[in-house]
Design an enzyme around this catalytic site. Structure first.
Site, PDB file in Angstrom:
ATOM      1  CB  CYS A  93      -0.922   0.018   1.212  1.00 40.26           C
ATOM      2  SG  CYS A  93      -1.977   1.489   1.271  1.00 40.26           S
ATOM      3  CE  LYS A 132      -1.644  -5.844  -4.906  1.00 43.02           C
ATOM      4  NZ  LYS A 132      -2.837  -5.028  -5.124  1.00 43.02           N
ATOM      5  CG  HIS A 162       0.885  -2.993  -8.028  1.00 45.96           C
ATOM      6  ND1 HIS A 162      -0.054  -2.165  -7.466  1.00 45.96           N
ATOM      7  CD2 HIS A 162       1.104  -2.502  -9.273  1.00 45.96           C
ATOM      8  CE1 HIS A 162      -0.387  -1.220  -8.325  1.00 45.96           C
ATOM      9  NE2 HIS A 162       0.321  -1.398  -9.422  1.00 45.96           N
TER      10      HIS A 162
END
Length: 309
Positions: A93, A132, A162
């Site tokens: 994030c 992630k 990502h």
């Protein structure tokens, strides 16, 4: 292993949205990202993010934090009681508030701690555990291979990459080469994430060698993307299908969250569903100024009739 996964998105991947993308072919969905401290201290707003239906299948919860003792306790005492298939930990994030707390993508600077967090979760649950990540803080710190080594030692069930940096947010070019390197090196399944909007962009991710893919913004207003990706052809929602989806989504939102929240939270979804349609800016502006769901439905019916006549 899940092939096409709906990314956890703050303010978006609630129960209503998850049910809709599942109907269109998403193999796995996630809750919005949840703060483990909020769960630990029993914060009411945090618990509302974990509204999972009794009949929901193939759903995961994504959590974030950095305090290992809290992560252990929350996993053992609470996450184990949820009807979720996967516990995913967010190391990607980019939000400033989370980054400043040394959580989310800030943890990319601490690969050992990342591995320790995954180990702590795995030691306290029998559920699938995933992580992630992003490929680095910025282009001067692309340490994704070091991160991979630490995570492999912790042995999550899969790692979602990502392929942008923290500094690049969602607008930087996707680094396909980074994913390819990780796929070639990793003994753990790699899920490719970043820039999947259609068949053409999926093919770019497939060239990395990844076998599983996470869709994010490409599903906003277009849950049909999952069926498109599975069938290998770009499908489009008809005007009537878009309108039907708006009403269906709205009714689910009312059922799960009540009329007041539905009125405000559906505004962004309506904007995505109607994007590119004739006179859509006018109807979106009218809806955004309405305080009555009945009136919103009237406006949508009127818009539909005007477009069809």
């Amino acid at each position: 292993m899940y092939k096409f996964i709906m990314a956890p998105l703050a303010g978006i991947t609630d129960r209503a949205f998850r049910e809709i993308v599942k109907e269109y072919g998403a193999d796995l969905t996630f809750t919005e990202m949840v703060n483990v401290k909020g769960l630990y201290y029993k914060d009411e707003k945090t618990f509302r993010l974990v509204d999972i239906g009794e009949d929901e299948k193939n759903v995961g919860i994504q959590i974030f934090g950095r305090d290992i003792e809290i992560i252990k306790k929350v996993t053992y005492d609470y996450l184990n009681t949820l009807a979720v298939d996967v516990i995913d930990f967010n190391f990607g994030c980019p939000a400033p508030k989370i980054f400043k707390n040394n959580e989310g993508s800030a943890l990319l600077k601490e690969p050992k701690l990342m591995g320790d967090i995954i180990k702590a979760i795995k030691e306290n649950t029998d559920k699938m555990v995933s992580s992630k990540i992003r490929i680095g803080i910025d282009r001067d710190l692309l340490n994704y291979m070091e991160v991979l080594e630490s995570l492999e030692d912790a042995a999550p069930d899969f790692i979602t990459v990502h392929a942008r940096t923290r500094k690049g947010y969602y607008h930087e070019d996707v680094n396909y080469e980074a994913i390819k390197k990780m796929v070639e090196k990793s003994t753990i399944p790699i899920v490719a994430n970043g820039g999947i909007f259609d068949i053409e962009t999926l093919k770019k991710q497939e060239e990395t060698g990844a076998k599983s893919f996470m869709v994010a913004r490409g599903a906003l207003g277009n849950p049909l993307i999952f069926r498109s990706l599975k069938e290998g052809k770009n499908l489009r929602l008809s005007f009537d299908e878009r309108m039907d989806l708006i009403f269906k989504h709205y009714r689910k939102m009312i059922e799960y969250k009540g009329e007041r929240l539905a009125l405000f939270e559906m505004r962004k979804h309506i904007a995505w569903y109607l994007k590119g349609l004739k006179s859509s800016n006018k109807i979106k502006n009218e809806i955004n100024n309405e305080k009555s769901i009945e009136r919103v439905f009237e406006l949508l019916d009127k818009y539909r009739n005007n477009q069809e006549n």
